[in-house]
Write an enzyme that holds these catalytic residues in place. Sequence first.
Site, short mmCIF file in Angstrom:
data_model
loop_
_atom_site.label_atom_id
_atom_site.label_comp_id
_atom_site.label_asym_id
_atom_site.label_seq_id
_atom_site.Cartn_x
_atom_site.Cartn_y
_atom_site.Cartn_z
N ASP A 95 0.84 -1.20 0.00
CA ASP A 95 0.00 0.00 0.00
C ASP A 95 0.88 1.25 0.00
O ASP A 95 2.01 1.24 0.49
CB ASP A 95 -0.97 0.01 1.18
CG ASP A 95 -0.36 -0.57 2.46
OD1 ASP A 95 0.88 -0.66 2.55
OD2 ASP A 95 -1.12 -0.94 3.36
N GLU A 155 -6.09 3.29 3.72
CA GLU A 155 -6.58 3.89 4.96
C GLU A 155 -8.01 4.39 4.82
O GLU A 155 -8.28 5.59 4.77
CB GLU A 155 -5.65 5.04 5.38
CG GLU A 155 -4.22 4.62 5.68
CD GLU A 155 -4.09 3.82 6.96
OE1 GLU A 155 -5.11 3.63 7.66
OE2 GLU A 155 -2.97 3.39 7.26
#
Length: 406
Positions: A95, A155
């Site tokens: 990520d 997130e």
Amino acid sequence: MTDTTDSAAAGARPTLPNAVAAMEAELTAWRRDFHRHPELGYEETRTAALVAERLRAFGLDAVETGIGGTGIVGTLHGSGGPGASAERSIMIRADMDALPIVEATGAAHASTTEGVMHACGHDGHTTMLLGAAKRLAENRAFDGTVHFCFQPAEEGGAGAKAMMEEGLFDRFPVRQVFGMHNWPGLAPGHFALTDGPVFAGAGEVTIRITGQGGHAAFPHHTTDTVVAMAALIQALQGVVSRRTDPSQPAVVSICEVKAGFTHNVLPGEAILRGTTRAFDKGVWEKLYAEIRRIAGGIAAAHGVEITIQQGENPYPPMINDGATTDFTEAAMRAIFGDAFVTRGHPPAMVGEDFAFMAEAVPGCYVLCGNGNSAALHHPAYDFDDTALTAGVALWSGLVERALPRG
């Protein structure tokens, strides 16, 4: 469970291949550059551009950008050419996004973007996967195809889901998918993995209470949303303690409360926001049903209207596939030795959108040590650069074992 702190105290580190160990300075420079220039979910334009530029420079066979927003997939074939099918192809994911947090590390490489920082180590995850791509492109010591997936918006933005909705696994079919997260408290160079649930299903809930506001001196002319709100917050504590199987971990937390604007006016509206979490999908779905049931009773008792809205992108529980976890553990032990690998690490109630990928393709999510750092999402958190080479060794060694040359 094996205690992972003894070796940390002793400062033990695994022995890494010389070619990987020699990458430490380069990897550290990459990681600190990413850290200085953090970008929020779906805004990772600089990060994605650097990732794509480096993948092309390494000589990957293909680099596709703009998947799910700013996502990237780099494809590398082994010494025998492309894998003949998905059975000879795997994917590794990292990520890229940062968090809306004001950094308090005091580091020379601290964020230069006000109010944004890499407080969860995605700068390190991206760097480790880049390092593995470089190492594997140099030797191509495998037979098949590996796809390096750099994902936006973990997130809360469900970047994994966005990439999948744009055909991630249709365009890049694979038999297995792998992911990793750093873990404060686990020694650098050490790894842990878990059978079954790793992280919880996590979803947002917004509760809006609407009534009749009015002067605080005449409460009998109002329907008091503040009293209803207080009753609801208290009642929701019974969802886990009295309506959920005690053997099934679950969380209902109200984290944001908004009501009123002055001391002598009863507000006509109150808003609550919170999160629900559970390792079992059925339990997790029941939490929402119980919140609705309780809210209905509170609304009737207090003469108010209550509406419940779930978040748009709830993350499912992150469940490791058994066979893929067995393989990953064996690979890690072969790469690092038994002293640096723990199986049976306790699951945590955090959310992780790699769960979307692991629902679609057999997957395994592992933890890598970040030492005695501040906690994840803390303003003083920083990724431990000494863990970078271990991450490169894991990913490159795992590919060689998942796709061995005949």
